[in-house]
Design an enzyme around this catalytic site. Structure first.
Site, PDB file in Angstrom:
ATOM      1  N   HIS B  12       0.970  -1.163   0.133  1.00 39.12           N
ATOM      2  CA  HIS B  12      -0.143   0.080  -0.084  1.00 39.12           C
ATOM      3  C   HIS B  12       0.849   1.280  -0.180  1.00 39.12           C
ATOM      4  CE1 HIS B  12      -3.048  -2.846   2.094  1.00 39.12           C
ATOM      5  NE2 HIS B  12      -3.357  -2.702   0.655  1.00 39.12           N
ATOM      6  N   GLU B  15       1.737   3.515   3.122  1.00 37.27           N
ATOM      7  CA  GLU B  15       1.986   2.651   4.366  1.00 37.27           C
ATOM      8  C   GLU B  15       3.558   3.235   4.765  1.00 37.27           C
ATOM      9  OE1 GLU B  15      -2.159   0.222   4.228  1.00 37.27           O
ATOM     10  OE2 GLU B  15      -0.250  -0.963   4.622  1.00 37.27           O
ATOM     11  N   ARG B  54      -3.000   4.854  -1.280  1.00 38.29           N
ATOM     12  CA  ARG B  54      -3.204   3.206  -1.046  1.00 38.29           C
ATOM     13  C   ARG B  54      -2.776   2.529  -2.392  1.00 38.29           C
ATOM     14  NH1 ARG B  54      -5.052  -0.008   3.468  1.00 38.29           N
ATOM     15  NH2 ARG B  54      -6.091  -1.922   2.677  1.00 38.29           N
ATOM     16  N   ASN B  61      -3.183  -5.592  -2.519  1.00 29.84           N
ATOM     17  CA  ASN B  61      -3.367  -6.720  -1.691  1.00 29.84           C
ATOM     18  C   ASN B  61      -4.720  -7.449  -1.579  1.00 29.84           C
ATOM     19  OD1 ASN B  61      -1.672  -8.340   0.215  1.00 29.84           O
ATOM     20  ND2 ASN B  61      -2.315  -7.224   2.250  1.00 29.84           N
ATOM     21  N   ARG B  62      -5.391  -7.308  -2.629  1.00 22.73           N
ATOM     22  CA  ARG B  62      -6.714  -8.191  -2.920  1.00 22.73           C
ATOM     23  C   ARG B  62      -6.572  -8.904  -4.169  1.00 22.73           C
ATOM     24  NH1 ARG B  62      -6.330  -6.486   1.634  1.00 22.73           N
ATOM     25  NH2 ARG B  62      -7.774  -5.782   2.783  1.00 22.73           N
ATOM     26  N   HIS B 103       3.044  -3.625   6.692  1.00 20.04           N
ATOM     27  CA  HIS B 103       1.749  -2.818   6.729  1.00 20.04           C
ATOM     28  C   HIS B 103       1.577  -2.050   7.918  1.00 20.04           C
ATOM     29  CE1 HIS B 103      -0.296  -4.459   3.229  1.00 20.04           C
ATOM     30  NE2 HIS B 103       0.397  -5.602   3.393  1.00 20.04           N
ATOM     31  N   GLU B 163       1.841  -5.947  10.843  1.00 21.03           N
ATOM     32  CA  GLU B 163       0.779  -4.791  10.706  1.00 21.03           C
ATOM     33  C   GLU B 163       0.866  -4.027  12.046  1.00 21.03           C
ATOM     34  OE1 GLU B 163      -1.628  -2.668   9.066  1.00 21.03           O
ATOM     35  OE2 GLU B 163      -2.489  -4.765   8.161  1.00 21.03           O
ATOM     36  N   TYR B 272     -10.860   1.180   5.277  1.00 21.54           N
ATOM     37  CA  TYR B 272     -12.099   0.386   5.108  1.00 21.54           C
ATOM     38  C   TYR B 272     -13.301   1.560   5.398  1.00 21.54           C
ATOM     39  CZ  TYR B 272      -8.796  -3.410   6.351  1.00 21.54           C
ATOM     40  OH  TYR B 272      -7.776  -4.296   6.310  1.00 21.54           O
TER      41      TYR B 272
END
Lengths: 287, 287
Positions: B12, B15, B54, B61-62, B103, B163, B272
Site C-alpha cells: 500500500h 503505508e 494506498r 493486496n486483494r 503494513h 501490521e 475500510y
C-alpha cells in the site's frame, strides 16, 4: 453586524470531521440556538471528497491569492477556486461577513482556532473561544495581510479556520468530531453576541503566532534521514527549548533544537510529508 | 530450511513504516546479524508510493487469489499482481520460502503479527515473537486456506504480514517505525534458529482468530448514522462484552454490542472507511 455566514467542509476531501459536521447540518439543520443567523453550509471540493483525497491536482486551500484568482486557471482546483470566488466572494467584495472553513490534521493540535488577523473582532473571538473552551488553542497567522493568504476562508469579509487533531486522513474520530462541533458552536454563539453588541469583557488570552516551517534533514539525493523524535511527536504547542530532541535519525543519532524557545505545531502533518515539512514553529503571545 | 526470503514494503503506497524500513535496508543493507540469510527487499507498488496513495485503481493486496492471478487483468494493480507473481511466485510453486509483507494501520493495533495458518512453523513463530515482544499481538486469519487469501504474502511458500498502528496514512511515526523494525528483526532471528533447528521450546501464547467485519449503521440512503464510540476507539484487541458501547450516533444516542464477547481490531481503519467497515472481530485462542 455579521449577517451572512458560510460554513465550509471538504476544502480538503479527506478531512472527515468538517465533512461530517457540514453533512449533518445540511441534512438535519443548524442547531436551533442559531436559527436567527443566516448560515450557508457547503462542501468546497466534492470531487476530492468522492475520491477520498486531499485534492485531485493541487491543494485547493492554496488557490485563493488575488493573483491566482485573476489568472487563467492551470488545474482543477484553480478552476474550482474561481467558481467558489463567485459563490463566496468575490474576494475583497464579498456578501459573506464570515467564512468558517473546517479542517482536521494528523498533528495533535487539539481544537485550534486559526485567525489571520488580530484586530478587535478576532481578539474578542479568541478570548471568547478560550473562555468557553479552555482546552482550545488559538493560532495567529498574520505574517502577511489577511487578503494575501491563499486560503479559502479569505473569500469572506472575515475568514477563519477550525483545525482539529489528531485525526488521520480519511476517517472520523468521535473525539475530533466533538471538538469540531463544539468550536463551531462557540464561534456561532460569539457571532450572536457580537451582533447584539453583548460580548462580555474577557481577560486577555494566550495565543500562538506562526513563525516558520522546519524541514526534515535530507541527504544529498533528497532521501529522508530522520523522523520526528518520539519526545516531540504529539507535543504540539508545548514549549521546545534549545537542546531538546527534534529528530531521530535512522542511524540512531538524535538531533536537537538549536534555536530560541518555540512552540511547534503541525508536527508530522501527513499533508506536508511530501514537502518534507516536519513541523511549524510559533511564539507565544497574548490577545 | 528457509533459504530465500522476501521483505516487501509499499504494497500500500501510503503505508510509510514498511516503505521506510525497506528503503533503509535497501540503501544501508540488512542488519549484520542476518547476513547469513538470503533476503530480497523490494517495493510492491511504486506507482502508488509516488502518488502517496494506498492504490491507484484497486487494492493490490486483494489481487493474489488463484482466480485473479490467472484471469485477464482488469486494472493496474491486477497487472502488477501478475508481474509480482513472476518475481515472488508463482503462487503455489515459489522459490521464496517466506514472504514478509509490511503494513501499517490507523487502528491502535500495536505491533501485530498476522499469520494465515496455525501449523507448527507458525505456532513456533508466534510463541517466539510473543516471547521477545510481549507487547505484540498475534492475529490468525485462517478462516480459509492460506492459498485462497488474496494477499501478496501468499505468493511465497509461507507468507505473513507485519501490521503496526496507530499510524495515519502518508506519514511516519517513530514509535510505529521502531515496532515494525523490531518485529521484522525478531522474525528473522526466528528464521535463523528454525534453520539451525535451534528454536527453543516455548509455552503456548495468546492469539486472536478473525471472525467477521462489522459495518457502520447507515440510513436507507446509505448515509453514515454513527461513528466509533469513544469508549471503543483505540481499544483494539481489548475485550468487548455484550452491552458495551460500539457506536455514537449523530443523534446523540449510543449503540451497544449485542453479541458474544469478542476482541475488536482494525477499529476505524481509514482504508475500510469507504467500505463502511467499522471494525473486525476476533475470538481469543491459544497457539
Amino acid at each position: 453586524m455579521l449577517q451572512k455566514i458560510a460554513i465550509v467542509g471538504g476544502t480538503h476531501g479527506n478531512e472527515m470531521s468538517g465533512i461530517q459536521l457540514v453533512s449533518n447540518w445540511i441534512r438535519h439543520g443548524i442547531p436551533g440556538a442559531f436559527s436567527d443567523l443566516d448560515i450557508d453550509c457547503l462542501f468546497a471540493n466534492t470531487a476530492a471528497m468522492d475520491a477520498n483525497v486531499r485534492f485531485l491536482e493541487e491543494d485547493l486551500n492554496r488557490q485563493f491569492t488575488p493573483q491566482k484568482l485573476s489568472a487563467s486557471p492551470t488545474c482543477l482546483e484553480a478552476r474550482l477556486a474561481q467558481q467558489l470566488n463567485e459563490t463566496l466572494g468575490p474576494k475583497g467584495k464579498s456578501d459573506f461577513d464570515l467564512v468558517i472553513d473546517i479542517h482536521n490534521t494528523t498533528s495533535s493540535m487539539g481544537a485550534t482556532l486559526i485567525i489571520l488577523e488580530a484586530d478587535e473582532f478576532h481578539v474578542q473571538l479568541a478570548r471568547y473561544v478560550k473562555h468557553h473552551m479552555p482546552e482550545a488553542n488559538v493560532l495567529v497567522e498574520d505574517e502577511k495581510q489577511p487578503q494575501e493568504h491563499p486560503y479559502l476562508c479569505t473569500l469572506g469579509k472575515r475568514g477563519l479556520m477550525i483545525e482539529v487533531g489528531a485525526q488521520p486522513q480519511g476517517l472520523l474520530r468521535a473525539d475530533v468530531y466533538s471538538l469540531t462541533e463544539k468550536m463551531a458552536e462557540v464561534i456561532l454563539a460569539f457571532v450572536q453576541l457580537y451582533n447584539q453588541q453583548a460580548v462580555p469583557a474577557l481577560p486577555s488570552c494566550d495565543a500562538f503566532r506562526f513563525i516558520e516551517n522546519i524541514q526534515y534533514p535530507l541527504d544529498t539525493e533528497g532521501h529522508r534521514l530522520a523522523m520526528i523524535h518520539p519526545q516531540l511527536q504529539d507535543r504540539d504547542f508545548a514549549e521546545l527549548d534549545q537542546g531538546m530532541p527534534i529528530f531521530q535519525h535512522f542511524d540512531g543519532s538524535t538531533e536537537v533544537w538549536h534555536g530560541d524557545t518555540v512552540y511547534p505545531h503541525f508536527i508530522n502533518e501527513a499533508a506536508y510529508h511530501k514537502l518534507h515539512v516536519a513541523f511549524a514553529t510559533a511564539v507565544k503571545t497574548q490577545l
